[in-house]
Design a protein around this motif. Structure first.
Motif, PDB file in Angstrom:
ATOM      1  N   MET A   1      19.568  31.418  30.863  1.00  0.00           N
ATOM      2  CA  MET A   1      18.621  31.604  29.772  1.00  0.00           C
ATOM      3  C   MET A   1      18.978  32.800  28.884  1.00  0.00           C
ATOM      4  O   MET A   1      18.609  32.836  27.712  1.00  0.00           O
ATOM      5  N   VAL A   2      19.712  33.754  29.425  1.00  0.00           N
ATOM      6  CA  VAL A   2      20.282  34.803  28.581  1.00  0.00           C
ATOM      7  C   VAL A   2      21.280  34.163  27.605  1.00  0.00           C
ATOM      8  O   VAL A   2      21.316  34.498  26.419  1.00  0.00           O
ATOM      9  N   GLY A   3      22.076  33.224  28.113  1.00  0.00           N
ATOM     10  CA  GLY A   3      22.996  32.483  27.254  1.00  0.00           C
ATOM     11  C   GLY A   3      22.267  31.710  26.178  1.00  0.00           C
ATOM     12  O   GLY A   3      22.705  31.655  25.015  1.00  0.00           O
ATOM     13  N   GLN A   4      21.129  31.086  26.524  1.00  0.00           N
ATOM     14  CA  GLN A   4      20.354  30.355  25.520  1.00  0.00           C
ATOM     15  C   GLN A   4      19.856  31.290  24.423  1.00  0.00           C
ATOM     16  O   GLN A   4      19.885  30.942  23.237  1.00  0.00           O
ATOM     17  N   LEU A   5      19.384  32.475  24.802  1.00  0.00           N
ATOM     18  CA  LEU A   5      18.887  33.431  23.827  1.00  0.00           C
ATOM     19  C   LEU A   5      19.973  33.797  22.816  1.00  0.00           C
ATOM     20  O   LEU A   5      19.712  33.852  21.601  1.00  0.00           O
ATOM     21  N   VAL A   6      21.186  34.020  23.289  1.00  0.00           N
ATOM     22  CA  VAL A   6      22.306  34.335  22.389  1.00  0.00           C
ATOM     23  C   VAL A   6      22.585  33.165  21.455  1.00  0.00           C
ATOM     24  O   VAL A   6      22.794  33.336  20.249  1.00  0.00           O
ATOM     25  N   TRP A   7      22.579  31.935  22.006  1.00  0.00           N
ATOM     26  CA  TRP A   7      22.834  30.740  21.192  1.00  0.00           C
ATOM     27  C   TRP A   7      21.799  30.593  20.079  1.00  0.00           C
ATOM     28  O   TRP A   7      22.141  30.263  18.938  1.00  0.00           O
ATOM     29  N   ILE A   8      20.539  30.810  20.389  1.00  0.00           N
ATOM     30  CA  ILE A   8      19.482  30.698  19.380  1.00  0.00           C
ATOM     31  C   ILE A   8      19.718  31.690  18.241  1.00  0.00           C
ATOM     32  O   ILE A   8      19.620  31.336  17.050  1.00  0.00           O
ATOM     33  N   LEU A   9      20.028  32.923  18.593  1.00  0.00           N
ATOM     34  CA  LEU A   9      20.226  33.967  17.592  1.00  0.00           C
ATOM     35  C   LEU A   9      21.448  33.700  16.714  1.00  0.00           C
ATOM     36  O   LEU A   9      21.451  34.013  15.522  1.00  0.00           O
ATOM     37  N   VAL A  10      22.479  33.091  17.290  1.00  0.00           N
ATOM     38  CA  VAL A  10      23.752  32.947  16.584  1.00  0.00           C
ATOM     39  C   VAL A  10      23.913  31.595  15.897  1.00  0.00           C
ATOM     40  O   VAL A  10      24.446  31.516  14.787  1.00  0.00           O
TER      41      VAL A  10
END
Length: 485
Positions: A456-465
């Protein structure tokens, strides 16, 4: 006003496929332990029996796209309703594990198909201003189905406890518990699974009152029928003419062929977005937690009845926060809800992992096996609270957004295949997560929850980028934006 009510009615009926999707997903949770006992399954076998429906789901999500394009969204929904009914009856009556798996796979075909067709159909009949809320009705019905399944399992268990206690001294708790366990293993789990036949039949009958998708009709060059449907949906000839013209532009004769290659460079952006959001949805661990909720609660120190009742609490939390997500999705936008949900995921999964690491241990059973149990009641309540926050985060974020977002980002002529790709990815990851959860959780629940938190840390980065905002943008305009990148 009349057209708005008609659109809403059609969307609600289509979204009943989502209700059965949710019910089928969650109802197995009440039968997990009985399946293990009745069919004498080890941890791997239990995981496969539970995840077997997901094999059908993966297949359904792959194959449903072309039939939806060739025969229409509504025609496919009729078939899916029949699959749900057959699966419910067959699973309940299964005499052995092989038969059980076959009928669960049939139900999986329906779930996979519904995850593609229901949001696609609603997106194609809904006006842009309310498309998010209407497509999100599918998610509302999914979580409503989950809640009803958890509640149904609990009520059936309550009935079984009453039947089991008949003729036994009220003070003999051990005898009552043993009789109740025997009833669950013989009849209770079958009743839990078979009850799904009732809403499946209702879905089948209600579909007769819904029209075909106007966009599908125009894609098949049935313009008069499409105009008639659009007139009912929009109740204004000028609006109807404008909509027909817009749709026909996006379905021009040169690009309207079902043979147009899907995997090509100009569609790489929506393809990558669909794969990413679907993969992250399951890497949160949502399906594993729904499938094994009563088992998780029992390992956290709650009894069988309390575990089923806590599952109802999760279902209720899911429903409430899905309603909040539905109310906000066309105001806050898809991206902002995903950000909120991601932060909630990370916090709640991190807390659950810490609780398992610090307050649980492996205990040997009388039969010679081992189970994971909490050393303190406080640890169990921490897990329960963290899972409530997890479910709320999922409902308001990924749960509300995923099917809306995937239904929006593909061109009209490729929407069926795009929705199928997203659903296929979703269910492939769901199968892997659900199969591995009991194997890992038996040894260390902490590691499995920590892995989900890291994802879910990975998901957060994907959303932002990488994630674009699609709030309030007409489907044809989204198509242009996706291809222009």
């Amino acid at each position: 006003m009349k057209s708005n009510l008609f659109i809403l009615r059609c969307a609600i009926v289509a979204a009943l496929g989502g209700f059965l999707f949710g019910f089928d997903t969650a109802v197995i949770s009440g039968a997990v332990d009985s399946l293990q006992t009745v069919f004498e399954l080890n941890a791997w076998g239990k995981g496969f029996a539970v995840a077997s429906a997901l094999i059908g789901t993966v297949i359904g999500s792959i194959v449903v796209g072309r039939p939806a394009d060739a025969f229409g969204r509504r025609s496919v929904m009729f078939v899916l309703a029949g699959f749900y009914f057959v699966s419910a009856v067959g699973s309940a009556l299964a005499p052995d594990v092989v038969t059980f798996i076959v009928f669960r796979m049939i139900g999986g075909l329906a779930v996979g198909g519904a995850s593609v067709v229901a949001p696609m159909y609603i997106a194609e009949i809904a006006p842009p201003a309310s498309r998010g809320r209407l497509v999100a009705l599918v998610q509302f019905n999914i979580v409503f189905g989950i809640l009803v399944a958890f509640a149904s399992n609990y009520l059936i268990a309550q009935y079984g406890r009453g039947v089991s206690a008949a003729g036994i001294d009220a003070g003999d708790a051990v005898a009552i518990e043993a009789a109740f366990r025997a009833w669950l293993d013989s009849s209770g789990w079958r009743l839990m699974l078979g009850i799904e036949a009732v809403p499946a039949l209702a879905y089948l009958l209600l579909l007769f009152g819904t029209p075909r998708s106007p966009r599908w009709l125009l894609a098949r060059h049935r313009e008069d029928e499409a105009r008639a449907v659009l007139a009912r949906l929009n109740s204004g000839s000028a609006d109807t003419d404008a909509l027909v013209d817009d749709i026909k532009v996006s379905l021009d004769s040169e690009r309207d062929s079902l043979k147009e290659p899907f995997f090509q460079k100009k569609y790489s952006r929506p393809i990558m977005l669909a794969v990413a959001i679907a993969a992250f949805n399951q890497l949160s661990g949502i399906n594993a937690i729904l499938y094994y909720a009563p088992t998780i609660f029992r390992s956290a120190g709650f009894g069988e009845q309390a575990g089923l009742l806590n599952s109802v609490g999760l279902g209720l939390m899911n429903l409430v926060f899905t309603m909040i997500g539905l109310a906000l999705i066309d105001h806050f936008g898809r991206k902002r809800l995903m950000l909120i949900g991601s932060i909630g995921y990370i916090v709640s999964l991190g807390v659950a992992a810490a609780a398992f690491f610090t307050q649980s241990q492996l205990v040997e059973t009388e039969a010679g096996g081992v189970v994971r149990e909490f050393t303190s009641q406080a640890g169990g309540y921490v897990v329960f609270a963290s899972l409530l926050v997890f479910i709320a985060s999922h409902a308001v974020g990924q749960g509300a957004v995923i099917w809306v977002f995937i239904s929006e980002i593909f061109p009209n002529r490729l929407r069926a295949r795009g929705q199928a790709l997203g659903s296929f990815t979703h269910w492939i990851f769901a199968a892997g997560i659900s199969q591995t959860f009991p194997l890992i959780a038996e040894q260390s629940g902490g590691y499995v929850f920590a892995f989900y938190a890291l994802c879910m840390v990975g998901q957060l980065v994907w959303i932002l980028v990488a994630m674009p905002e699609t709030k309030g943008v007409p489907l044809e305009e989204i198509e242009k934006r996706m291809e222009s990148k």
